[in-house]
Design an enzyme around this catalytic site. Structure first.
Site, PDB file in Angstrom:
ATOM      1  CE1 TYR A  54      -4.357   0.230  -0.319  1.00 60.39           C
ATOM      2  CE2 TYR A  54      -4.334  -1.625   1.190  1.00 60.39           C
ATOM      3  CZ  TYR A  54      -5.001  -0.829   0.271  1.00 60.39           C
ATOM      4  OH  TYR A  54      -6.300  -1.096  -0.041  1.00 60.39           O
ATOM      5  CD  GLU A  56      -3.626   4.407   0.718  1.00 68.10           C
ATOM      6  OE1 GLU A  56      -2.592   3.765   1.024  1.00 68.10           O
ATOM      7  OE2 GLU A  56      -4.780   4.041   0.986  1.00 68.10           O
ATOM      8  CG  ASP A 200      -9.275   9.729 -23.779  1.00 67.30           C
ATOM      9  OD1 ASP A 200      -8.305   8.957 -23.952  1.00 67.30           O
ATOM     10  OD2 ASP A 200     -10.363   9.343 -23.300  1.00 67.30           O
ATOM     11  CB  THR A 226      -5.752   3.044 -21.419  1.00 70.05           C
ATOM     12  OG1 THR A 226      -5.884   3.142 -22.829  1.00 70.05           O
ATOM     13  CG2 THR A 226      -7.087   3.287 -20.762  1.00 70.05           C
ATOM     14  CE  LYS A 229      -8.534   1.429 -24.961  1.00 66.28           C
ATOM     15  NZ  LYS A 229      -8.573   2.258 -23.751  1.00 66.28           N
ATOM     16  NE  ARG A 235      -7.755  -4.145 -18.732  1.00 62.43           N
ATOM     17  CZ  ARG A 235      -8.091  -4.300 -20.011  1.00 62.43           C
ATOM     18  NH1 ARG A 235      -7.509  -5.209 -20.754  1.00 62.43           N
ATOM     19  NH2 ARG A 235      -9.012  -3.543 -20.565  1.00 62.43           N
TER      20      ARG A 235
HETATM   21  N1  DSN Z   1     -13.178  -0.303 -23.964  1.00 59.99           N
HETATM   22  C1  DSN Z   1     -12.308   0.560 -24.698  1.00 59.99           C
HETATM   23  C2  DSN Z   1     -12.381   0.312 -26.162  1.00 59.99           C
HETATM   24  O1  DSN Z   1     -12.600  -0.823 -26.547  1.00 59.99           O
HETATM   25  O2  DSN Z   1     -12.175   1.219 -26.935  1.00 59.99           O
HETATM   26  C3  DSN Z   1     -12.535   1.985 -24.404  1.00 59.99           C
HETATM   27  O3  DSN Z   1     -12.661   2.173 -23.045  1.00 59.99           O
END
Ligand code: DSN
Length: 417
Positions: A54, A56, A200, A226, A229, A235
């Site tokens: 932990y 924080e 974003d 994120t 991707k 993740r």
């Molecule tokens: N779930 C993601 C996507 O497939 O684009 C976006 O949050």
């Protein structure tokens, strides 16, 4: 790949599911545009004992003892993220995309403030103001979309809406749009109305880090992404910003939105960012786009309808109703029968429902990571065409599935059997 010896002894059901998922990922193809296959070092790091901690707070200012190693990995992740995107400040603690965006709005706007964002139905994201999402419930979102003829973002409409509604924030970003964004134009419009700029880049962060798409970080006030991707990390999420926003962003993530960060994931972010800083990552990013363009063109050549006619990035929307008279649901199912995963997706101005829309979204990050190049992509286009043309023919679907599996065996996936 991992032995999972202890797990097998203790929990056969979870062990079996992991092994089955390894086989699924190895013998089938992932065309879900938001998915990828991480490297073994990233996988190993996620399984480390950092999951026990932990922490924080932030580096040097934590609320619990025993932080010397956590500070090391968080510092590495921050420094590498800043180097990767040329950012003044990086917060690596955000747990995933929507929580990261929630923290951004929390930092730069007040509930009820007007924010301009792209409609989900036109390729935006739930967290860009959809009424069922926290964003649409807490803030007064005004939505822009694409032109009915070109299906490109109508920047004149963005400007008109910005001048009419005087938003506090303008959001640029998408989850299902295949063309370049005009970051400079968004910034120009935001400056005209005194709005904060928020990009974003969740879908395209890896293509930006790999220097194939323009980077909005030097221009925009705040950027979120994120990490799993196209960026091909664990993740999680990352928020970048200009120095004047740094304190508010950090406060919004912790203690505003979250408690303890996920240190095993943050360590894996550091590993993934190091990978993305290597020259080979640029080759990968370039090939992701070449593969997407090859797939789009091959499908168009076979008579399929791709929204906007092609792609500048890693994804495309295939209008399956116009192409083959199949709904997105039916097309997704047919492709699943041949071992190809994708997701049904609304197309712009779709008259069908989100559960059974008019198209599917296809993306090339995961298959590019496996090593697919143009030759395999051309085969893939034929398999897709074959599946969509034979959705009611189980024998032909089985026949194509066998061909998919044979090629998959030549392109391993890290961490699978
Ligand atoms: N779930 C993601 C996507 O497939 O684009 C976006 O949050």
């Amino acid at each position: 790949m991992f032995p999972y010896t202890e797990l097998k002894q203790q929990d056969q059901q979870v062990y079996d599911a992991i092994r089955a998922e390894e086989r699924r990922q190895l013998y089938e193809l992932e065309l879900i545009a938001s998915e990828n296959h991480v490297s073994l070092p990233v996988l190993e790091t996620m399984a480390s004992v950092f999951t026990n901690k932990y922490s924080e707070g932030y580096i040097g200012k934590r609320y619990y003892a025993g932080q010397e190693n956590v500070d090391t990995i968080e510092g590495l992740a921050i420094d590498r993220a800043k180097a990767l995107f040329g950012a003044e400040h990086a917060n690596v603690q955000a747990l995933s995309g929507s929580p990261a965006n929630a923290a951004v709005y929390f930092a730069i706007a007040q509930p009820g403030d007007t924010i301009l964002g792209m409609s989900l139905a036109h390729g935006g994201h739930l967290s860009h103001g959809h009424p069922v999402n926290f964003s649409g419930k807490l803030y007064n979102f005004v939505q822009y979309g694409v032109d009915p003829e070109t299906h490109l973002i109508d920047m004149d409409e963005v400007r008109r809406l910005a001048h009419e509604h005087k938003p506090k924030v303008i959001v640029a970003g998408f989850s299902a749009y295949s063309r370049d964004l005009d970051w400079a134009k968004f910034k120009e419009i935001a400056d005209e109305v005194g709005a904060i700029t928020f990009a974003d880049i969740a879908h395209i962060a890896g293509l930006i880090a790999g220097k194939q798409l323009e980077n909005p970080t030097p221009l925009f006030d705040v950027v979120s992404t994120t990490t799993h991707k196209t960026l091909r990390g664990p993740r999680g999420a990352l928020i970048l910003c200009k120095e004047p926003f740094a304190k508010e962003i950090d406060k919004a993530v912790f203690p505003g939105m979250q408690g303890g960060p996920h240190d095993h994931i943050n360590a894996a972010k550091a590993v993934a960012f190091k990978e993305a800083l290597q020259p080979e990552f640029q080759d990968y990013a370039k090939q992701v786009i070449v593969n997407a363009q090859t797939l789009a063109q091959s499908l168009v050549d076979m008579g399929h309808v791709i929204i906007t006619g092609g792609t500048d990035n890693h994804l495309m929307l295939l209008d399956t109703i116009k192409s083959k008279g199949l709904s997105g649901q039916e097309a997704e199912h047919a492709l699943e029968q041949i071992g190809v995963s994708c997701n049904k997706n609304m197309v712009p101005f779709d008259e069908r429902s989100p559960f059974d829309p008019s198209g599917v979204r296809l993306g090339t990050p995961a298959i590019t990571t496996r090593g697919f190049k143009e030759a395999e992509i051309k085969k893939l286009a034929q398999w897709i065409d074959g599946a969509l043309s034979n959705a009611d023919n189980p024998t032909e679907l089985e026949n194509i599935k066998a061909q998919v599996r044979e090629v998959c065996e030549q392109f391993p996936v890290a961490g699978t059997v």
